[in-house]
Design a protein around this motif. Sequence first.
Motif, PDB file in Angstrom:
ATOM      1  N   ILE A 125      -9.032 -10.811 -11.818  1.00  0.00           N
ATOM      2  CA  ILE A 125      -8.869 -11.293 -10.441  1.00  0.00           C
ATOM      3  C   ILE A 125      -7.382 -11.361 -10.080  1.00  0.00           C
ATOM      4  CG2 ILE A 125      -9.284 -13.231  -8.893  1.00  0.00           C
ATOM      5  CD1 ILE A 125     -11.813 -13.833 -10.513  1.00  0.00           C
ATOM      6  N   ALA A 126      -6.546 -11.756 -11.041  1.00  0.00           N
ATOM      7  CA  ALA A 126      -5.104 -11.844 -10.771  1.00  0.00           C
ATOM      8  C   ALA A 126      -4.517 -10.473 -10.462  1.00  0.00           C
ATOM      9  CB  ALA A 126      -4.390 -12.476 -11.964  1.00  0.00           C
ATOM     10  N   PHE A 127      -4.935  -9.434 -11.211  1.00  0.00           N
ATOM     11  CA  PHE A 127      -4.469  -8.079 -10.922  1.00  0.00           C
ATOM     12  C   PHE A 127      -4.855  -7.661  -9.499  1.00  0.00           C
ATOM     13  CE2 PHE A 127      -4.207  -6.926 -15.642  1.00  0.00           C
ATOM     14  CZ  PHE A 127      -2.823  -6.868 -15.600  1.00  0.00           C
ATOM     15  N   GLY A 128      -6.085  -8.011  -9.094  1.00  0.00           N
ATOM     16  CA  GLY A 128      -6.511  -7.667  -7.744  1.00  0.00           C
ATOM     17  C   GLY A 128      -5.733  -8.417  -6.687  1.00  0.00           C
ATOM     18  N   PHE A 129      -5.531  -9.729  -6.930  1.00  0.00           N
ATOM     19  CA  PHE A 129      -4.819 -10.551  -5.951  1.00  0.00           C
ATOM     20  C   PHE A 129      -3.362 -10.123  -5.816  1.00  0.00           C
ATOM     21  CE2 PHE A 129      -2.253 -14.290  -4.881  1.00  0.00           C
ATOM     22  CZ  PHE A 129      -2.843 -14.657  -3.677  1.00  0.00           C
ATOM     23  N   LEU A 130      -2.748  -9.667  -6.916  1.00  0.00           N
ATOM     24  CA  LEU A 130      -1.349  -9.253  -6.859  1.00  0.00           C
ATOM     25  C   LEU A 130      -1.140  -8.080  -5.901  1.00  0.00           C
ATOM     26  CD1 LEU A 130       1.452  -9.812  -8.050  1.00  0.00           C
ATOM     27  CD2 LEU A 130       0.922  -8.171  -9.879  1.00  0.00           C
ATOM     28  N   GLY A 131      -2.210  -7.344  -5.612  1.00  0.00           N
ATOM     29  CA  GLY A 131      -2.086  -6.239  -4.663  1.00  0.00           C
ATOM     30  C   GLY A 131      -1.803  -6.695  -3.251  1.00  0.00           C
ATOM     31  N   MET A 132      -2.138  -7.943  -2.910  1.00  0.00           N
ATOM     32  CA  MET A 132      -1.907  -8.422  -1.549  1.00  0.00           C
ATOM     33  C   MET A 132      -0.424  -8.635  -1.248  1.00  0.00           C
ATOM     34  SD  MET A 132      -5.122 -10.947  -0.752  1.00  0.00           S
ATOM     35  CE  MET A 132      -4.603 -11.048   0.948  1.00  0.00           C
ATOM     36  N   PRO A 133       0.355  -9.347  -2.087  1.00  0.00           N
ATOM     37  CA  PRO A 133       1.802  -9.440  -1.789  1.00  0.00           C
ATOM     38  C   PRO A 133       2.488  -8.076  -1.839  1.00  0.00           C
ATOM     39  CG  PRO A 133       1.294 -10.421  -3.919  1.00  0.00           C
ATOM     40  CD  PRO A 133      -0.007 -10.187  -3.250  1.00  0.00           C
ATOM     41  N   ILE A 134       1.997  -7.185  -2.696  1.00  0.00           N
ATOM     42  CA  ILE A 134       2.585  -5.837  -2.713  1.00  0.00           C
ATOM     43  C   ILE A 134       2.295  -5.130  -1.403  1.00  0.00           C
ATOM     44  CG2 ILE A 134       2.377  -3.577  -3.805  1.00  0.00           C
ATOM     45  CD1 ILE A 134       2.085  -4.984  -6.460  1.00  0.00           C
ATOM     46  N   ALA A 135       1.082  -5.291  -0.865  1.00  0.00           N
ATOM     47  CA  ALA A 135       0.749  -4.701   0.436  1.00  0.00           C
ATOM     48  C   ALA A 135       1.613  -5.293   1.541  1.00  0.00           C
ATOM     49  CB  ALA A 135      -0.724  -4.910   0.743  1.00  0.00           C
ATOM     50  N   ALA A 136       1.895  -6.599   1.460  1.00  0.00           N
ATOM     51  CA  ALA A 136       2.754  -7.234   2.464  1.00  0.00           C
ATOM     52  C   ALA A 136       4.178  -6.702   2.386  1.00  0.00           C
ATOM     53  CB  ALA A 136       2.740  -8.752   2.256  1.00  0.00           C
ATOM     54  N   ILE A 137       4.684  -6.474   1.176  1.00  0.00           N
ATOM     55  CA  ILE A 137       6.037  -5.909   1.020  1.00  0.00           C
ATOM     56  C   ILE A 137       6.083  -4.486   1.566  1.00  0.00           C
ATOM     57  CG2 ILE A 137       7.759  -5.206  -0.674  1.00  0.00           C
ATOM     58  CD1 ILE A 137       6.804  -7.541  -2.418  1.00  0.00           C
ATOM     59  N   LEU A 138       5.002  -3.720   1.325  1.00  0.00           N
ATOM     60  CA  LEU A 138       4.954  -2.349   1.825  1.00  0.00           C
ATOM     61  C   LEU A 138       5.018  -2.307   3.356  1.00  0.00           C
ATOM     62  CD1 LEU A 138       2.197  -0.790  -0.472  1.00  0.00           C
ATOM     63  CD2 LEU A 138       4.616  -0.176  -0.421  1.00  0.00           C
ATOM     64  N   LYS A 139       4.406  -3.294   4.007  1.00  0.00           N
ATOM     65  CA  LYS A 139       4.398  -3.313   5.469  1.00  0.00           C
ATOM     66  C   LYS A 139       5.779  -3.579   6.055  1.00  0.00           C
ATOM     67  CE  LYS A 139      -0.430  -4.784   5.630  1.00  0.00           C
ATOM     68  NZ  LYS A 139      -1.380  -5.871   5.910  1.00  0.00           N
ATOM     69  N   MET A 140       6.691  -4.056   5.256  1.00  0.00           N
ATOM     70  CA  MET A 140       8.062  -4.274   5.730  1.00  0.00           C
ATOM     71  C   MET A 140       8.916  -3.017   5.632  1.00  0.00           C
ATOM     72  SD  MET A 140       8.798  -8.035   4.055  1.00  0.00           S
ATOM     73  CE  MET A 140       7.690  -9.406   4.360  1.00  0.00           C
TER      74      MET A 140
END
Length: 533
Positions: free
Chosen positions: A512-527
């Motif tokens: 679950i942690a590996f999956g959740f870590l994708g969300m902050p990475i997605a937020a960084i990508l949007k910047m």
Amino acid sequence: MENYFTENFEVQAKNSSEDALQRWRKLCWLVKNRKRRFRFTANLSKRFEAEAIRRSNQEKLRVAVLVSKAALQFIQGLSLSSDYIVPQEVKQAGFQICAEELGSIVEGHDVKKLKIHDGVEGIAEKLCTTITKGISTSEIDRRKQVYGVNKFTETPPKGFWFFVWEAVQDTTLMILGFCAFVSLLVGIVMEGWPKGAHDGLGIVASILLVVFVTATSDYRQSLQFRDLDKEKKKIVVQVTRNGLRQKLSIYDLLPGDIVHLSIGDQVPADGLFMSGYSLLINESSLTGESEPVNVAKESADVIILDDNFSTIVTVGKWGRSVYVNIQKFVQFQLTVNVVALVVNFTSACLTGNAPLTAVQLLWVNMIMDTLGALALATEPPTDDLMKRAPVGRKGNFISNVMWRNIMGQSLYQFVVIWYLQTQGKEAFRLDGPDSDLILNTLIFNSFVFCQVFNEISSREMEKVNVFDGILKNYVFVAVLSCTAIFQIIIVEFLGTFASTTPLTWQQWFVSIAFGFLGMPIAAILKMVPVGST
């Protein structure tokens, strides 16, 4: 001499008189090259022939018009001299005109036939109604028996099993069904029952799950459209009956009713105009056009039934919402496809073993297609959509923003899966005969939860805050909840069919942690700034 030639032999570039052309031809009767002497002047013989043909055609047209006019007058004369015979059942009911005769008057705009029946007053008398009091409520049943009701025969609603049958017709599911049959046959022959049937039955279970989820979604949508259609048909008009003005549904109208029209009224019935002023009627609500044509509503993508500007804004907002939702779904789908393809292909080439089995890929495919479409395509429109620039016909559907999100998220997920494949046994201290099965289950579980959290990140392609309004979309929350619950069931209880084994709580936490870590990475990508196209 120059004035003489100009006055008597000057030929204009266009529209020269025939006398001038004749004088010019007589003057130029002797030249060295006879074929070139009149190449800049009109050909009089051809002009005479064209004029003769034109006069002949005009004469033929005049004769045809006179003949047609005489024929119409003859036909109208016959119709005026003929007597209309009232059907016996109509006469027994107390009326003097049938529905077919009324329809022929209105549909053909036949003024002559209207005069035969003594105009509007005569029609009203034959329908046993009056202009001031309307029809009597005591004879409504008798009038319905003779003229029928103002409703079309509606097709019966489609049942749930019809949508199940439609879902089964999918080509991909048919191919998977054939593969399941082959797997069952080969497995039972090679390993016996029931061990050899596990893979085949797992594929069958996945197919049935996809079919019933798709059928349920389509059936619910059909029920919603049916309810919406019922609400749309709740239209009332002002009618005079028994001398009293009252509101009635358009489906309760009967021949002989006196209808009072107001601006914007919709009356799905033919009628005769009795009195009023500034009356303008069109069939736009029926045909989608302001003038009566043979254009059906089904031929248009969107039909606006009123001239309210707020309706136009709503239509535009929903149109943009559908377009953006499809983009979100495609972004999510391509990410899953890229990661699954690269992981299985590279693993098969380098290690000779693919970490994701056929049944696991079927489950991922259902998350990606059916459940993903339900979750992302049901996002309601927001006011921010109207601030976006419109997309032209030649605009790229997959924008640079989508490519940025797809490639960035795919790279992250691939790194996670590759790390687990190469370092997973050491990191989780896996050894023994079940180490490979546990590792593959951990990879499968991490991959699925990467898609679950990526689905949340896909709600917004450019904004960092992806949780705004998430609880208002019950379908999205239900899809995520069902995905997580089914994933727990597959890993913990369906190991024989899905080639998985129960995990410890530490392994669940890491997945679950590996999956959740994708969300902050997605937020960084949007910047990361990219072009809009």
